[in-house]
Design a protein around this motif. Structure first.
Motif, mmCIF file in Angstrom:
data_model
loop_
_atom_site.group_PDB
_atom_site.id
_atom_site.type_symbol
_atom_site.label_atom_id
_atom_site.label_comp_id
_atom_site.label_asym_id
_atom_site.label_seq_id
_atom_site.Cartn_x
_atom_site.Cartn_y
_atom_site.Cartn_z
ATOM 1 N N SER A 113 33.423 69.718 36.529
ATOM 2 C CA SER A 113 33.712 70.726 35.795
ATOM 3 C C SER A 113 35.038 70.820 34.819
ATOM 4 O O SER A 113 36.022 70.499 35.458
ATOM 5 C CB SER A 113 33.614 72.191 36.520
ATOM 6 N N LYS A 114 35.063 71.098 33.700
ATOM 7 C CA LYS A 114 36.111 71.254 32.886
ATOM 8 C C LYS A 114 36.353 72.476 32.719
ATOM 9 O O LYS A 114 35.938 73.243 31.662
ATOM 10 C CB LYS A 114 35.893 70.383 31.439
ATOM 11 N N TRP A 115 36.948 73.071 33.525
ATOM 12 C CA TRP A 115 37.136 74.799 33.824
ATOM 13 C C TRP A 115 37.941 75.374 32.518
ATOM 14 O O TRP A 115 37.320 76.285 31.873
ATOM 15 C CB TRP A 115 37.683 74.924 34.991
ATOM 16 N N LYS B 38 37.529 74.479 29.647
ATOM 17 C CA LYS B 38 36.930 74.131 28.343
ATOM 18 C C LYS B 38 35.505 75.151 28.840
ATOM 19 O O LYS B 38 34.759 75.039 27.538
ATOM 20 C CB LYS B 38 36.761 72.870 28.052
ATOM 21 N N GLU B 39 35.318 75.725 29.742
ATOM 22 C CA GLU B 39 34.280 76.442 29.845
ATOM 23 C C GLU B 39 34.138 77.533 28.935
ATOM 24 O O GLU B 39 35.251 78.393 28.849
ATOM 25 C CB GLU B 39 34.142 76.903 31.299
ATOM 26 N N GLN B 40 32.945 77.705 28.045
ATOM 27 C CA GLN B 40 33.011 78.729 27.288
ATOM 28 C C GLN B 40 33.364 80.222 27.749
ATOM 29 O O GLN B 40 34.108 80.915 26.968
ATOM 30 C CB GLN B 40 31.488 78.902 26.593
ATOM 31 N N ASN B 41 32.901 80.594 28.780
ATOM 32 C CA ASN B 41 33.156 82.109 29.258
ATOM 33 C C ASN B 41 34.489 82.352 29.859
ATOM 34 O O ASN B 41 34.735 83.372 30.272
ATOM 35 C CB ASN B 41 31.785 82.478 30.121
ATOM 36 N N LYS C 194 37.392 79.745 30.111
ATOM 37 C CA LYS C 194 38.626 78.916 29.618
ATOM 38 C C LYS C 194 39.489 78.724 30.584
ATOM 39 O O LYS C 194 40.920 78.986 30.297
ATOM 40 C CB LYS C 194 39.006 79.605 28.343
#
Length: 136
Positions: free
Chosen positions: A20-22, A24-27, A29
């Motif tokens: 997971s690239k937390w 960069k997560e759209q919802n 960040k």
């Protein structure tokens, strides 16, 4: 994986890994829970931690009074795992109560009883989606 296997020598290599690239997560960040004006963070955290039927919720936002902390995330994960085990134990109890033993059979006791560590139980569920024979 080498660090985990140093602690748990029999831990198998995973079949798949998801990263997971937390940040960069759209919802999300990379966010964590925080207070919202006009709301009670402690009340929200308390309500978020409650099971809905057989579904448990975990994460730092559910870990009052330790929300927004690593300690809270860990504690909520431990709580969620215990809740899962309770549900599984209830399922196993229902299954056992519906199984009729013949007069010759009896449940195993003493040295014949199967033992299952929490680690074995969770690994079995994660790998196969069900309990292994070792844990039944």
């Amino acid at each position: 994986m080498s660090h985990l296997q140093a602690i748990y020598p029999t831990l198998p290599e995973p079949d798949k890994a998801y990263i997971s690239k937390w940040g960069k997560e759209q919802n999300f960040k990379g966010s964590y829970s925080s207070r919202t004006y006009g709301r009670s963070h402690s009340q929200d955290s308390y309500h978020l931690s409650k099971k809905v039927g057989r579904v448990s919720f975990a994460g730092e936002a559910t870990a009052y009074p330790n929300y927004a902390t690593t300690k809270g995330a860990y504690a909520s994960g431990t709580r969620g795992a215990k809740e899962m085990i309770e549900v599984l134990n209830l399922d196993l109890a229902k299954e056992a109560s519906s199984t009729v033993l013949s007069p010759v059979e009896s449940p195993p006791t003493g040295q014949n009883a199967k033992k299952c560590s929490l680690q074995s139980l969770l690994l079995s569920i994660i790998k196969t989606g069900t309990l292994s024979d070792e844990c039944r």
